[in-house]
Design an enzyme around this catalytic site. Structure first.
Site, PDB file in Angstrom:
ATOM      1  N   SER A  93       3.719  66.606  52.195  1.00  0.00           N
ATOM      2  CA  SER A  93       2.670  67.517  52.631  1.00  0.00           C
ATOM      3  C   SER A  93       2.986  68.869  52.013  1.00  0.00           C
ATOM      4  CB  SER A  93       2.687  67.624  54.158  1.00  0.00           C
ATOM      5  OG  SER A  93       1.907  68.716  54.615  1.00  0.00           O
TER       6      SER A  93
ATOM      7  N   TYR B 251       7.292  68.444  62.229  1.00  0.00           N
ATOM      8  CA  TYR B 251       6.499  67.931  61.109  1.00  0.00           C
ATOM      9  C   TYR B 251       7.045  68.464  59.786  1.00  0.00           C
ATOM     10  CZ  TYR B 251       2.367  66.652  58.372  1.00  0.00           C
ATOM     11  OH  TYR B 251       1.516  66.124  57.432  1.00  0.00           O
TER      12      TYR B 251
END
Length: 177
Positions: free
Chosen positions: A32, A45
Site C-alpha cells: 500500500s 496497517y
C-alpha cells in the site's frame, strides 16, 4: 501482526519452488502507499504493509543473487476506486480521528482516482518490465516523492491535515449543539 505477514511468507514458501522449477514466474505482493509512509491512526496497517514491502524487497534481492528467472514486484496502490473504505472496520481512533466512518469514506471516494482496471494494467506493465516496485495512482506517486525528498518532513503535512480535520469536527459538533 503475524496474521498479516505469515500467509504471505507461507504462500511464497509453498509456491516459489514450483515457479523456480518452471523456469519462469513472478511473485506480486500488494502492499500500500501506507507501506511507504506512516499515517496517524493506521499504525497496525502501516506495520503490516511495511512488512510486505520488506519481505518482497528481500525476496527480490535473493532471487537476483541466485540469478533466478523468477522475480518479485511490490505493489503500492494509492486510492483505487473500490469499496475498501466503505467495507472496512474502523476501530476507535480516539481524539485524532479525521472524521466519522461516513466522512472518511466520503474523503476516500474524493481522493481515489485510479480504477481497478488501471491498477491491473499498471501491475501487468510492471511485471513485463520486471520492475521492483509499482506505484498505483498519482496520489501514490506524489506521496512516494514526498517521502523520498523529505524522509521525516513528509509527516508535517499529514499532521496539519489531521489537525485541520479535527478543527472541522469540533466546529461541526459545536454548531449542532
Amino acid at each position: 501482526m503475524s496474521g498479516f505477514i505469515r500467509p504471505l511468507q507461507y504462500g511464497t514458501k509453498a509456491f516459489l519452488p514450483y515457479l523456480k522449477q518452471s523456469g519462469d514466474g513472478h511473485v506480486i505482493n500488494i502492499s500500500s502507499i501506507f507501506g511507504i509512509i506512516g499515517v496517524p491512526t493506521q499504525s497496525a496497517y502501516n506495520a503490516a504493509k511495511f512488512a510486505v514491502r520488506g519481505f518482497t524487497e528481500s525476496l527480490r534481492e535473493e532471487l537476483d543473487i541466485e540469478r533466478s528467472r523468477v522475480s518479485a514486484t511490490c505493489v503500492h496502490p494509492g486510492g483505487v476506486k473500490t469499496n475498501i473504505a466503505r467495507n472496512s472496520r474502523m476501530g476507535d481512533m480516539g481524539n485524532i480521528a479525521p472524521g466519522s466512518k461516513e466522512e472518511i469514506t466520503e474523503l476516500f471516494d474524493r481522493i481515489a482516482r485510479s480504477t481497478p482496471e488501471q491498477a491491473a494494467n499498471a501491475i501487468l506493465h510492471a511485471v513485463r518490465k520486471n520492475r521492483r516496485r509499482v506505484l498505483i495512482g498519482n496520489d501514490a506517486t506524489i506521496l512516494d516523492a514526498g517521502q523520498r525528498l523529505m524522509p521525516a518532513g513528509y509527516q508535517r503535512p499529514l499532521e496539519a491535515f489531521f489537525r485541520m480535520r479535527q478543527g472541522r469536527q469540533k466546529m461541526s459538533s459545536q454548531s449542532s449543539q
